[in-house]
Motif scaffolding. Structure first.
Motif, PDB file in Angstrom:
ATOM      1  N   ARG A  55       0.811  -1.228   0.000  1.00  0.00           N
ATOM      2  CA  ARG A  55       0.000   0.000   0.000  1.00  0.00           C
ATOM      3  C   ARG A  55       0.843   1.276   0.000  1.00  0.00           C
ATOM      4  N   ARG A  56       1.866   1.247  -0.788  1.00  0.00           N
ATOM      5  CA  ARG A  56       2.693   2.446  -0.970  1.00  0.00           C
ATOM      6  C   ARG A  56       2.052   3.338  -2.023  1.00  0.00           C
ATOM      7  N   CYS A  57       2.281   4.629  -1.895  1.00  0.00           N
ATOM      8  CA  CYS A  57       1.770   5.559  -2.902  1.00  0.00           C
ATOM      9  C   CYS A  57       2.745   6.710  -3.073  1.00  0.00           C
ATOM     10  N   LEU A  58       2.523   7.460  -4.116  1.00  0.00           N
ATOM     11  CA  LEU A  58       3.302   8.657  -4.420  1.00  0.00           C
ATOM     12  C   LEU A  58       2.363   9.857  -4.357  1.00  0.00           C
ATOM     13  N   ILE A  59       2.839  10.916  -3.742  1.00  0.00           N
ATOM     14  CA  ILE A  59       2.073  12.155  -3.701  1.00  0.00           C
ATOM     15  C   ILE A  59       2.829  13.169  -4.552  1.00  0.00           C
ATOM     16  N   PRO A  60       2.336  13.462  -5.781  1.00  0.00           N
ATOM     17  CA  PRO A  60       3.053  14.392  -6.647  1.00  0.00           C
ATOM     18  C   PRO A  60       2.999  15.801  -6.093  1.00  0.00           C
ATOM     19  N   ALA A  61       4.114  16.532  -6.216  1.00  0.00           N
ATOM     20  CA  ALA A  61       4.164  17.896  -5.693  1.00  0.00           C
ATOM     21  C   ALA A  61       5.195  18.732  -6.439  1.00  0.00           C
ATOM     22  N   SER A  62       4.948  20.016  -6.476  1.00  0.00           N
ATOM     23  CA  SER A  62       5.904  20.970  -7.022  1.00  0.00           C
ATOM     24  C   SER A  62       6.679  21.651  -5.895  1.00  0.00           C
ATOM     25  N   GLU A  63       6.122  21.591  -4.695  1.00  0.00           N
ATOM     26  CA  GLU A  63       6.745  22.199  -3.511  1.00  0.00           C
ATOM     27  C   GLU A  63       6.038  21.687  -2.279  1.00  0.00           C
ATOM     28  N   PHE A  64       6.643  21.902  -1.130  1.00  0.00           N
ATOM     29  CA  PHE A  64       5.956  21.702   0.138  1.00  0.00           C
ATOM     30  C   PHE A  64       6.303  22.879   1.026  1.00  0.00           C
ATOM     31  N   GLN A  65       5.587  23.006   2.109  1.00  0.00           N
ATOM     32  CA  GLN A  65       5.800  24.145   2.991  1.00  0.00           C
ATOM     33  C   GLN A  65       6.224  23.669   4.366  1.00  0.00           C
ATOM     34  N   ILE A  66       7.021  24.498   5.000  1.00  0.00           N
ATOM     35  CA  ILE A  66       7.443  24.227   6.369  1.00  0.00           C
ATOM     36  C   ILE A  66       7.166  25.464   7.196  1.00  0.00           C
ATOM     37  N   ARG A  67       7.073  25.254   8.479  1.00  0.00           N
ATOM     38  CA  ARG A  67       6.780  26.356   9.403  1.00  0.00           C
ATOM     39  C   ARG A  67       7.840  26.359  10.488  1.00  0.00           C
ATOM     40  N   ASN A  68       8.232  27.555  10.856  1.00  0.00           N
ATOM     41  CA  ASN A  68       9.146  27.742  11.966  1.00  0.00           C
ATOM     42  C   ASN A  68       8.576  28.883  12.787  1.00  0.00           C
ATOM     43  N   GLY A  69       7.954  28.525  13.910  1.00  0.00           N
ATOM     44  CA  GLY A  69       7.264  29.548  14.701  1.00  0.00           C
ATOM     45  C   GLY A  69       6.139  30.146  13.881  1.00  0.00           C
ATOM     46  N   ASP A  70       6.115  31.464  13.761  1.00  0.00           N
ATOM     47  CA  ASP A  70       5.064  32.124  12.986  1.00  0.00           C
ATOM     48  C   ASP A  70       5.486  32.376  11.540  1.00  0.00           C
ATOM     49  N   ARG A  71       6.623  31.845  11.136  1.00  0.00           N
ATOM     50  CA  ARG A  71       7.129  32.044   9.774  1.00  0.00           C
ATOM     51  C   ARG A  71       6.868  30.801   8.923  1.00  0.00           C
ATOM     52  N   ARG A  72       6.498  31.035   7.654  1.00  0.00           N
ATOM     53  CA  ARG A  72       6.244  29.933   6.724  1.00  0.00           C
ATOM     54  C   ARG A  72       7.197  30.049   5.545  1.00  0.00           C
ATOM     55  N   PHE A  73       7.609  28.876   5.039  1.00  0.00           N
ATOM     56  CA  PHE A  73       8.577  28.830   3.956  1.00  0.00           C
ATOM     57  C   PHE A  73       8.123  27.861   2.876  1.00  0.00           C
ATOM     58  N   ARG A  74       8.429  28.202   1.646  1.00  0.00           N
ATOM     59  CA  ARG A  74       8.164  27.358   0.486  1.00  0.00           C
ATOM     60  C   ARG A  74       9.458  26.620   0.174  1.00  0.00           C
ATOM     61  N   VAL A  75       9.349  25.293  -0.041  1.00  0.00           N
ATOM     62  CA  VAL A  75      10.513  24.466  -0.341  1.00  0.00           C
ATOM     63  C   VAL A  75      10.301  23.833  -1.714  1.00  0.00           C
ATOM     64  N   THR A  76      11.234  24.079  -2.617  1.00  0.00           N
ATOM     65  CA  THR A  76      11.221  23.473  -3.942  1.00  0.00           C
ATOM     66  C   THR A  76      12.568  22.805  -4.173  1.00  0.00           C
ATOM     67  N   LEU A  77      12.630  21.939  -5.158  1.00  0.00           N
ATOM     68  CA  LEU A  77      13.932  21.392  -5.532  1.00  0.00           C
ATOM     69  C   LEU A  77      14.753  22.511  -6.164  1.00  0.00           C
ATOM     70  N   GLU A  78      16.018  22.527  -5.878  1.00  0.00           N
ATOM     71  CA  GLU A  78      16.911  23.567  -6.386  1.00  0.00           C
ATOM     72  C   GLU A  78      16.855  23.660  -7.913  1.00  0.00           C
ATOM     73  N   ASP A  79      16.710  22.526  -8.600  1.00  0.00           N
ATOM     74  CA  ASP A  79      16.683  22.536 -10.070  1.00  0.00           C
ATOM     75  C   ASP A  79      15.302  22.842 -10.642  1.00  0.00           C
ATOM     76  N   GLY A  80      14.302  23.056  -9.783  1.00  0.00           N
ATOM     77  CA  GLY A  80      12.967  23.428 -10.240  1.00  0.00           C
ATOM     78  C   GLY A  80      12.073  22.256 -10.645  1.00  0.00           C
ATOM     79  N   ASN A  81      12.584  21.017 -10.620  1.00  0.00           N
ATOM     80  CA  ASN A  81      11.775  19.858 -11.000  1.00  0.00           C
ATOM     81  C   ASN A  81      10.703  19.565  -9.964  1.00  0.00           C
ATOM     82  N   PHE A  82       9.666  18.870 -10.416  1.00  0.00           N
ATOM     83  CA  PHE A  82       8.680  18.379  -9.459  1.00  0.00           C
ATOM     84  C   PHE A  82       9.220  17.085  -8.867  1.00  0.00           C
TER      85      PHE A  82
END
Length: 175
Positions: free
Chosen positions: A62-89
């Protein structure tokens, strides 16, 4: 297929496409919509969980893949967008469960210790699979320990989504 950001703070039950082997015909790969959050086994009133730690666990089915172009992380009240450095999904490693009378098909993201880029902000992250590893995850053709590892330093571009606003100094007005 259109890639979209993975919203880690989306509410439980939010629907998102996942990619998996068709359980009725394992030769076929399918994209289906699933709700985010797995109900704990044998605990009907248990709290659903969105993430599943990889350490000490095996995911033979029951493995699956979740396609994404980015994910987000939070540090305290700050939010950040994380993408691959080369821009790929990419894909996040996930696990799914079939629907039942109490709920739909659902999934959770498998987590690992954060890579050096992300560790500055938080200790864990979803397991990122580069496109050349997607079938190895779905079909268990590579050891899980090789797939569920953090990418090397400088693999990600991290950008603040909503920078903190400078605090205005309050001044006391005297009349």
């Amino acid at each position: 297929m259109k890639m979209s950001p993975f919203e880690s703070e989306a509410p439980l039950g939010s629907r998102r496409p996942i990619i998996r082997r068709n359980p009725e015909n394992v030769q076929e790969i399918e994209m289906v919509e699933a709700g985010w959050g797995l109900q704990p086994w044998g605990v009907p009133a248990g709290k659903p969980f969105k993430f599943r730690r990889s350490e000490g666990k095996t995911f033979p089915t029951r493995r699956c893949l979740i396609p994404a172009s980015e994910f987000q992380i939070r540090n305290g009240d700050r939010r950040f967008r994380v993408t691959l450095e080369d821009g790929n999904f990419f894909y996040l490693a996930g696990v799914w469960r079939p629907g039942n009378p109490d709920g739909p098909l659902s999934y959770a993201v498998v987590t690992i210790e954060a890579n050096p880029d992300i560790f500055f902000y938080q200790e864990r992250q979803g397991a990122v699979l580069l496109r050349h590893n997607n079938m190895a995850w779905l079909d268990s053709t590579s050891p899980q320990e090789e797939l569920l590892t953090a990418l090397p330093a400088r693999s990600f571009a991290i950008e603040e989504i909503a920078p903190r606003q400078p605090q205005m100094q309050q001044t006391e007005l005297i009349f």
